[in-house]
Design a protein around this motif. Structure first.
Motif, mmCIF file in Angstrom:
data_model
loop_
_atom_site.group_PDB
_atom_site.id
_atom_site.type_symbol
_atom_site.label_atom_id
_atom_site.label_comp_id
_atom_site.label_asym_id
_atom_site.label_seq_id
_atom_site.Cartn_x
_atom_site.Cartn_y
_atom_site.Cartn_z
ATOM 1 N N SER A 280 30.770 40.552 6.604
ATOM 2 C CA SER A 280 30.318 40.085 5.289
ATOM 3 C C SER A 280 30.955 38.735 4.937
ATOM 4 O O SER A 280 30.309 37.886 4.326
ATOM 5 C CB SER A 280 30.622 41.119 4.211
ATOM 6 O OG SER A 280 32.010 41.329 4.111
ATOM 7 N N ARG A 281 32.203 38.526 5.342
ATOM 8 C CA ARG A 281 32.845 37.227 5.091
ATOM 9 C C ARG A 281 32.242 36.138 5.967
ATOM 10 O O ARG A 281 32.087 34.999 5.542
ATOM 11 C CB ARG A 281 34.349 37.324 5.311
ATOM 12 C CG ARG A 281 35.053 38.086 4.191
ATOM 13 C CD ARG A 281 36.558 38.115 4.349
ATOM 14 N NE ARG A 281 37.181 36.846 4.645
ATOM 15 C CZ ARG A 281 37.632 35.981 3.735
ATOM 16 N NH1 ARG A 281 37.485 36.259 2.462
ATOM 17 N NH2 ARG A 281 38.226 34.859 4.105
ATOM 18 N N LYS A 282 31.888 36.492 7.209
ATOM 19 C CA LYS A 282 31.219 35.531 8.089
ATOM 20 C C LYS A 282 29.864 35.140 7.513
ATOM 21 O O LYS A 282 29.478 33.974 7.546
ATOM 22 C CB LYS A 282 31.044 36.120 9.486
ATOM 23 C CG LYS A 282 32.310 36.194 10.292
ATOM 24 C CD LYS A 282 32.024 36.774 11.663
ATOM 25 C CE LYS A 282 33.296 36.974 12.444
ATOM 26 N NZ LYS A 282 33.068 37.595 13.749
ATOM 27 N N ALA B 70 28.906 35.273 4.318
ATOM 28 C CA ALA B 70 29.110 34.465 3.117
ATOM 29 C C ALA B 70 29.504 33.042 3.485
ATOM 30 O O ALA B 70 29.052 32.075 2.857
ATOM 31 C CB ALA B 70 30.173 35.107 2.232
ATOM 32 N N HIS B 71 30.327 32.910 4.498
ATOM 33 C CA HIS B 71 30.752 31.587 4.960
ATOM 34 C C HIS B 71 29.556 30.803 5.516
ATOM 35 O O HIS B 71 29.415 29.606 5.265
ATOM 36 C CB HIS B 71 31.845 31.754 6.025
ATOM 37 C CG HIS B 71 32.588 30.510 6.351
ATOM 38 N ND1 HIS B 71 33.335 29.827 5.424
ATOM 39 C CD2 HIS B 71 32.696 29.822 7.502
ATOM 40 C CE1 HIS B 71 33.872 28.761 6.000
ATOM 41 N NE2 HIS B 71 33.493 28.736 7.269
ATOM 42 N N ALA C 109 36.803 30.192 11.400
ATOM 43 C CA ALA C 109 35.569 30.969 11.501
ATOM 44 C C ALA C 109 35.501 31.730 12.826
ATOM 45 O O ALA C 109 34.780 32.699 12.940
ATOM 46 C CB ALA C 109 34.357 30.055 11.365
ATOM 47 N N ARG D 121 37.817 38.560 11.222
ATOM 48 C CA ARG D 121 37.060 38.311 9.997
ATOM 49 C C ARG D 121 35.902 39.307 9.902
ATOM 50 O O ARG D 121 35.195 39.545 10.865
ATOM 51 C CB ARG D 121 36.527 36.890 9.996
ATOM 52 C CG ARG D 121 35.820 36.529 8.719
ATOM 53 C CD ARG D 121 35.412 35.114 8.743
ATOM 54 N NE ARG D 121 36.446 34.316 8.119
ATOM 55 C CZ ARG D 121 36.308 33.047 7.828
ATOM 56 N NH1 ARG D 121 35.210 32.424 8.140
ATOM 57 N NH2 ARG D 121 37.275 32.382 7.255
ATOM 58 N N SER D 122 35.699 39.879 8.715
ATOM 59 C CA SER D 122 34.646 40.877 8.534
ATOM 60 C C SER D 122 33.271 40.217 8.587
ATOM 61 O O SER D 122 33.125 39.035 8.271
ATOM 62 C CB SER D 122 34.835 41.591 7.203
ATOM 63 O OG SER D 122 34.533 40.712 6.138
ATOM 64 N N ARG E 45 27.168 29.428 2.829
ATOM 65 C CA ARG E 45 27.685 28.301 2.043
ATOM 66 C C ARG E 45 27.566 26.973 2.784
ATOM 67 O O ARG E 45 27.943 25.935 2.245
ATOM 68 C CB ARG E 45 29.148 28.556 1.662
ATOM 69 C CG ARG E 45 29.308 29.583 0.564
ATOM 70 C CD ARG E 45 30.714 29.592 0.020
ATOM 71 N NE ARG E 45 31.720 29.839 1.037
ATOM 72 C CZ ARG E 45 32.274 31.004 1.292
ATOM 73 N NH1 ARG E 45 31.916 32.062 0.593
ATOM 74 N NH2 ARG E 45 33.191 31.128 2.224
ATOM 75 N N THR F 99 37.899 33.393 14.149
ATOM 76 C CA THR F 99 38.860 34.482 14.164
ATOM 77 C C THR F 99 38.130 35.814 14.303
ATOM 78 O O THR F 99 37.252 36.120 13.506
ATOM 79 C CB THR F 99 39.698 34.491 12.867
ATOM 80 O OG1 THR F 99 40.306 33.221 12.734
ATOM 81 C CG2 THR F 99 40.740 35.581 12.905
#
Length: 105
Positions: free
Chosen positions: A11-13, A15-16, A3, A8-9, A19, A5
């Motif tokens: 939007s991916r952060k 979404a992560h 996490a 990482r975009s 969750r 990194t």
């Protein structure tokens, strides 16, 4: 890839973070409160129900800012949903940051 990194975009952060179990529990509580408020308001029929205040306060401050939207029932739902998503994102990001801080020690 972790996490932390930098590649990482966003939007991916997001979404992560959404969750994370704490964020999911918060979203579930907000959904239950919204469903309860809508059921109480629809069952009342006199238009005097204050039940909508509870989900608004649970999703503050974003939902309170969005109350300037036009006066319609769907705008209440939109304010609560957007407020819950914003707060869940913050909860998830903070929880993940705290977990990373614990593992670094």
């Amino acid at each position: 890839m972790t996490a932390a990194t930098p590649g990482r975009s966003p939007s991916r952060k997001a979404a992560h973070a959404l969750r994370h179990p704490a964020a999911l529990v918060y979203l579930a509580v907000c959904a239950i409160l919204l469903a309860w408020a809508l059921a109480v308001t629809l069952a009342d029929g006199t238009d005097e129900s204050m039940a909508a205040v509870i989900p608004l306060l649970a999703t503050a401050p974003v939902s309170l800012v969005l109350l300037v939207l036009p006066d319609h029932g769907s705008m209440l739902v939109a304010a609560v949903v957007l407020g819950a998503l914003a707060n869940a994102l913050i909860i998830g990001l903070c929880a993940r940051a705290l977990r990373r801080g614990d593992s670094a020690n």
